[in-house]
Design a protein around this motif. Structure first.
Motif, PDB file in Angstrom:
ATOM      1  N   LEU A  42       0.833  -1.205   0.000  1.00 49.19           N
ATOM      2  CA  LEU A  42       0.000   0.000   0.000  1.00 49.19           C
ATOM      3  C   LEU A  42       0.871   1.260   0.000  1.00 49.19           C
ATOM      4  O   LEU A  42       0.593   2.223  -0.711  1.00 49.19           O
ATOM      5  N   HIS A  43       1.925   1.234   0.802  1.00 48.67           N
ATOM      6  CA  HIS A  43       2.837   2.378   0.873  1.00 48.67           C
ATOM      7  C   HIS A  43       3.508   2.601  -0.486  1.00 48.67           C
ATOM      8  O   HIS A  43       3.656   3.742  -0.935  1.00 48.67           O
ATOM      9  N   ALA A  44       3.875   1.523  -1.156  1.00 46.34           N
ATOM     10  CA  ALA A  44       4.504   1.636  -2.474  1.00 46.34           C
ATOM     11  C   ALA A  44       3.544   2.243  -3.500  1.00 46.34           C
ATOM     12  O   ALA A  44       3.988   2.853  -4.471  1.00 46.34           O
ATOM     13  N   ARG A  45       2.241   2.110  -3.262  1.00 46.71           N
ATOM     14  CA  ARG A  45       1.235   2.703  -4.149  1.00 46.71           C
ATOM     15  C   ARG A  45       0.973   4.173  -3.773  1.00 46.71           C
ATOM     16  O   ARG A  45       0.097   4.801  -4.341  1.00 46.71           O
ATOM     17  N   GLY A  46       1.692   4.668  -2.795  1.00 49.53           N
ATOM     18  CA  GLY A  46       1.542   6.065  -2.403  1.00 49.53           C
ATOM     19  C   GLY A  46       0.462   6.300  -1.372  1.00 49.53           C
ATOM     20  O   GLY A  46       0.152   7.451  -1.046  1.00 49.53           O
TER      21      GLY A  46
END
Length: 158
Positions: A42-46
């Motif tokens: 989720l963090h990698a998706r911003g």
């Protein structure tokens, strides 16, 4: 405990042995590997979120991932503790206690879902055995959809 003495569980403990008690105490309540992987995706998706937070302050229950402005609460449920229909197996030791415990967990999960939904939250539940990538994709789609909804307003950095 000296050699030859039988292990006696502390009062109120359902542990059948010292080894079982250590094993049960080592089980994580948060930051499990499935949670960690999904959060990383989720963090990698911003997306930004709160971890192990109460969606409703008056409700003493925490979600694994919380998107407050979008009002999305994510739970990644363990197969044993939440009674997965595919993987739950009743324990051989003290089955009455543990089966009742899991049944109470399931009932609490349903009550949590109901209360959050009534308060305008979207509740997303996933099993620990589900694909982390698919879970993250579903979560991201719902969060982005709710961000775009005029009734919820724009989500700032959560």
């Amino acid at each position: 405990m000296s050699e030859g003495e039988a292990w006696v569980p502390p009062p109120g403990s359902w542990a059948s042995s010292a080894a079982r008690r250590r094993n049960m105490q080592a089980i994580r309540a948060r930051d499990t590997k499935p949670e960690w992987v999904i959060r990383r995706l989720l963090h990698a998706r911003g997306l930004r979120y709160r971890v192990a937070a109460r969606p409703l302050p008056e409700l003493r229950r925490t979600a694994d991932v919380v998107f407050r402005p979008s009002r999305v609460a994510v739970f990644i449920d363990g197969c044993y503790w939440h009674g997965c229909p595919e993987h739950y197996v009743s324990p051989r030791t003290n089955p009455g206690y543990w089966s009742e415990k899991v049944a109470r967990n399931v009932a609490r999960d349903r009550d949590t879902d109901k209360r959050l939904t009534e308060a305008g939250w979207l509740v997303l539940r996933f099993w620990e055995h589900e694909s982390s990538e698919e879970c993250a994709e579903i979560i991201a789609a719902h969060v982005l959809k709710r961000r775009a909804s005029p009734g919820l307003g724009k989500e700032a950095a959560d």
